[in-house]
Structure formats: C-alpha cells, structure tokens
Design an enzyme around this catalytic site. Sequence first.
Site, short mmCIF file in Angstrom:
data_model
loop_
_atom_site.label_atom_id
_atom_site.label_comp_id
_atom_site.label_asym_id
_atom_site.label_seq_id
_atom_site.Cartn_x
_atom_site.Cartn_y
_atom_site.Cartn_z
N GLU A 1 0.86 -1.20 0.00
CA GLU A 1 0.00 0.00 0.00
C GLU A 1 0.89 1.25 0.00
OE1 GLU A 1 -2.21 0.57 3.68
OE2 GLU A 1 -3.75 1.73 2.66
N LYS B 1 -9.67 2.02 -2.47
CA LYS B 1 -9.96 1.52 -1.12
C LYS B 1 -11.39 1.90 -0.73
CE LYS B 1 -7.47 1.48 3.31
NZ LYS B 1 -6.31 2.12 3.98
N CYS C 1 -5.65 -3.02 2.47
CA CYS C 1 -5.42 -2.91 3.91
C CYS C 1 -6.69 -3.02 4.78
CB CYS C 1 -4.65 -1.62 4.19
SG CYS C 1 -3.72 -1.70 5.74
O1 LIG Z 1 -6.86 -2.27 9.98
C1 LIG Z 1 -5.80 -1.93 10.50
O2 LIG Z 1 -5.53 -2.17 11.67
C2 LIG Z 1 -4.78 -1.19 9.72
C3 LIG Z 1 -5.33 -0.58 8.49
C4 LIG Z 1 -4.43 0.34 7.81
O3 LIG Z 1 -3.35 0.61 8.25
C5 LIG Z 1 -4.82 0.90 6.52
O4 LIG Z 1 -5.96 0.68 6.09
O5 LIG Z 1 -3.99 1.56 5.91
#
Ligand SMILES: O=C(O)CCC(=O)C(=O)O
Length: 279
Positions: free
Chosen positions: A45, A115, A156
């Site tokens: 990411e 996202k 993510c």
């Molecule tokens: O869900 C999480 O704990 C981390 C998510 C995260 O860092 C993101 O979505 O960039």
Amino acid sequence: MRRYIMKVGLCQMKVQEEKKKNLLKAKQLINEASELGADIIILPEMFNCPYDNTFFEEYSENEKNSKTLKFISNIAQEISKYIIAGSIPENEDGKVYNTSYAFDREGNIIAKHRKVHLFDIDVKGGVTFKESDVLSRGNEYTVFETEYCKIGLQICYDIRFPELSRLMVEEGAKLIITPASFNMTTGPAHWKDLFKVRALDNQVYTLGCSGALNKEASYNSYGHSIIVSPWGDIINNLEFEEGIIIEEIDLDKINEIREQLPLLKHRRLDLYGVVDKRD
Ligand SMILES: O=C(O)CCC(=O)C(=O)O
C-alpha cells in the site's frame, strides 16, 4: 498428475519520503522477484508515498498522466509479468483516492481498486489515523481475470470487512490480494489472524503485501507480509525488514479442500446472504 501452480512474489519494500527513490526501489525488488521466477509480483500500500495524510494530496497522480503508472507499466512489459502496484494516491475531479492498479504482462491496466473502507481509528495508547480527512472512498469491489484464476483485490483496512471478501469469492476469486500497511498497534494484535480467517472462511489463498518498518517515518508499518493457504496455514511470512517472498501457489488445493470440507455449499442461503448493492 500435473498440478496447477502459479508463482507469486511479494515485495515488502521500505517506503521513504522521496517518490523517485521509492520508484527505483520498487523496480529493483520487482526485478529480483521476476528473476526468482514470480509471475505475479505485488507491491505494498502507498508504495510511492509515505503513509501520512500530509503527503497524499501532494503525491497524488491522475491516471491519465501518471508517471508512477507509466513506470510500472513499462516494467511489466519489459519483464512480461503481472504487477499488482500496491497502491498510490490517485486524484480525479478534485478528490484523492487510495488506489491499487493491476497490470498484465503487456503493461495494460486490467483492474483498479479504490480503497472502499477508509482507515479512521483512534486506539487509546496506540495508533490514531483518519484517512477520511483527505481521502475519498471507492464504491466498487474488484475481481480480475488472469490466465491462472480470478483474483480479488482490496487494500489494507478493507480486509476487516468479511462481506467484501465474500463478494469477491462469490464472483470467483481464488486468491485475495491485499496490499497493506498495518502498524505497531494493530499489526501484532490482528494482522495474521485476519489473513487466516479470511482464507478459512472463504477457502481461498490470502496474500498480504506490506511496507517494511521505517522507524524514521511518522507511521510505523508493521511489515510481516504473508501468504495463507485455503486450509489456513501460513505458507510464508516475513518480519519487519525489507525483503521478498517467492512462493508457489497450488491452485488445485482450493477445490480439494472445498470438496473435503464443503463450507461454501453448506451456507444457509435461505437464511442469510451477502448482497451486491452497486448501482
Ligand atoms: O486495519 C488496521 O488495523 C490497519 C489498516 C491500515 O493501516 C490501513 O488501512 O492503511
């Protein structure tokens, strides 16, 4: 009998402040993964930009004239491999998105995932982040076709929402790829379990490609890029440092496990279901 195998490469790169350095590092790791035989190569990411709200707008690029996308497209073409370009800040009509692009062996964009779930959390004594201060969310789930199988793509925080994975699996995804960057609070607490449980409840492979830990950055990425089998085994897992995972994915295993433990067939679709509510 010959098994149906594909080879994946996960590039856990350490993202730095300078975009150009990130692109050159991505190229180096992609080339290494390619030389080790990977057919599908994955970046983390926000691989071209520090994961920090103060950078997203400035670093954002428009798909039509994006230097980053052109750069990755050229590499895919040169090495004739699929590249899942982690994610980048993408802008369109005054909005900025956290967007992942998939390229085929000719360097064409074959999928794009913005996202869907923005990462807005505030954990006492731990991590606070509010993507929605600067980013807009996507409204699609994303599955694309390859010569091996259909692949689902999410980013993510999206992995925390089982409905999204289930929709991708219902559309035929056999592999769910998640470019990510968990942190030092939620990483140790939830990262491995989330990849295991999404693999188990859908009987698919789950692949998480994370940024490596950069102690100088404002956001400390947890690393630990991971591949989990449809049986829930961790096939490979890095630690905090930069590195590459190369692994053979045995696609025949999916049907074998689904035949022996017919979870998806046993669902009570007369009682519940996941609904695709896109327009
Ligand atoms: O869900 C999480 O704990 C981390 C998510 C995260 O860092 C993101 O979505 O960039």
